[in-house]
Design a protein around this motif. Sequence first.
Motif, mmCIF file in Angstrom:
data_model
loop_
_atom_site.group_PDB
_atom_site.id
_atom_site.type_symbol
_atom_site.label_atom_id
_atom_site.label_comp_id
_atom_site.label_asym_id
_atom_site.label_seq_id
_atom_site.Cartn_x
_atom_site.Cartn_y
_atom_site.Cartn_z
ATOM 1 N N LEU A 201 -0.413 12.250 0.195
ATOM 2 C CA LEU A 201 -0.397 11.848 -0.345
ATOM 3 C C LEU A 201 -0.560 11.224 -1.865
ATOM 4 O O LEU A 201 -1.729 11.904 -1.931
ATOM 5 N N SER A 223 0.508 7.037 -1.851
ATOM 6 C CA SER A 223 2.068 6.715 -1.368
ATOM 7 C C SER A 223 2.414 7.626 -0.561
ATOM 8 O O SER A 223 2.327 8.948 -0.943
ATOM 9 N N PRO A 224 2.758 8.118 0.450
ATOM 10 C CA PRO A 224 3.148 9.742 1.258
ATOM 11 C C PRO A 224 4.127 10.154 0.299
ATOM 12 O O PRO A 224 5.518 9.378 -0.496
#
Length: 397
Positions: A201, A223-224
């Motif tokens: 991430l 956020s991945p």
Amino acid sequence: MVTAALTGCGPAWWGRAPVEVGDEPGLTELVVEELAAGSFHTCARLRGGQVRCWGAGASGQLGDGMMARRERPGVVHGIDDAVQIAAEGDRTCAVRGDGSVWCWGRSPAVEVEAGAPSVRALPQPVAGWRDVRQLALGFDHDCAVVGSGRVMCGGEGSHGALGDGGLLSTGPVAVVRLESAAEVAVGYGFSCARTSVGEVLCWGWNEYGQCGDGSGRDHLTPSPVEGIAGARALTAGFDHACASLSDGTAVCWGGDTFGQRGDGGETTVGPPAPVLGLGAAERLSAGQYRTTALLADGTARGWGREWGPERLLWPDCGEPREYVTEATESPRRAPPEPYCAAPATLPVADANQVVVGQLHACALTDDGQVLCWGSNAYGGVGDGGDDERLQPTPVAW
């Protein structure tokens, strides 16, 4: 910016053992367990927790109180229980046995203690860091894995680099929704973490895809990175990041002005793409606009920016390219800068670790040596001389 893949369970040797160096009386028990490289200096963490540094020292980054360069390793004062070291620019830090962080050298805005000196010739504790398991240093902010897997970040918060949902600069704060990190890596204005299940991430500055997508929008929280699974090592440079995967391949994303993604492409912005021809990658290390990979057989590869036409870092780059600065109104144009857009074989074998600075690189090997090559203008090779070295040269302990 360069990170050591240490997760609190001991040195990150991926199954390799620490090595002994030196054959002089009194040195046979000196065992190097980790290297860290700044811009023009290198440090080694020894078994038992002592740290020794060499190279440029005008900003105090050698930790010996002398504010001068050293052509051979010198002992860092007051550090005898280090469990990890990290270096970036003109700064070095050690995570000590009690989980505290001590730093020396030129302190950027990331160390936000009131009244803290801008230059430290000797190690000093950094407020706010506790129970640190792995530390990553950046240009404008630092992050660490703490406790059982939380991530804390402190420093400049613009672009959302601290991962707390805000844009303020502050001391260490908790990154939101990240409780099972195994490793963290830090670039300029952005950060990435690898979780215990191999997910990656990222958060912060995303102009060049540093967060793993092409949106160009900054991410204020983690956020991945799409398409990455089974990551087992992570690193970040100025505007790019890379991960090695469980199948031995590696991927990089973000900026690629100087070929630092290693995908051989022509675009300067990009989501994750495989590094060309790289299999059995175990450990990665990025430094500004360059990256190195340690392979399972002990060989190593490097790619990205060189420094000058001598090609000191990647002497075996088969197809070097040149970055030419766009025309400006200034009558003095910068000279073309060489770089290697795909992995080149580095002149080392049986390596445990490889780190790279601006003008030099060093490797820790199985046979008990620390070998360095490149420019020796600041003593970065550590062999007591000042001439450049195109081939790896043993550090003079």
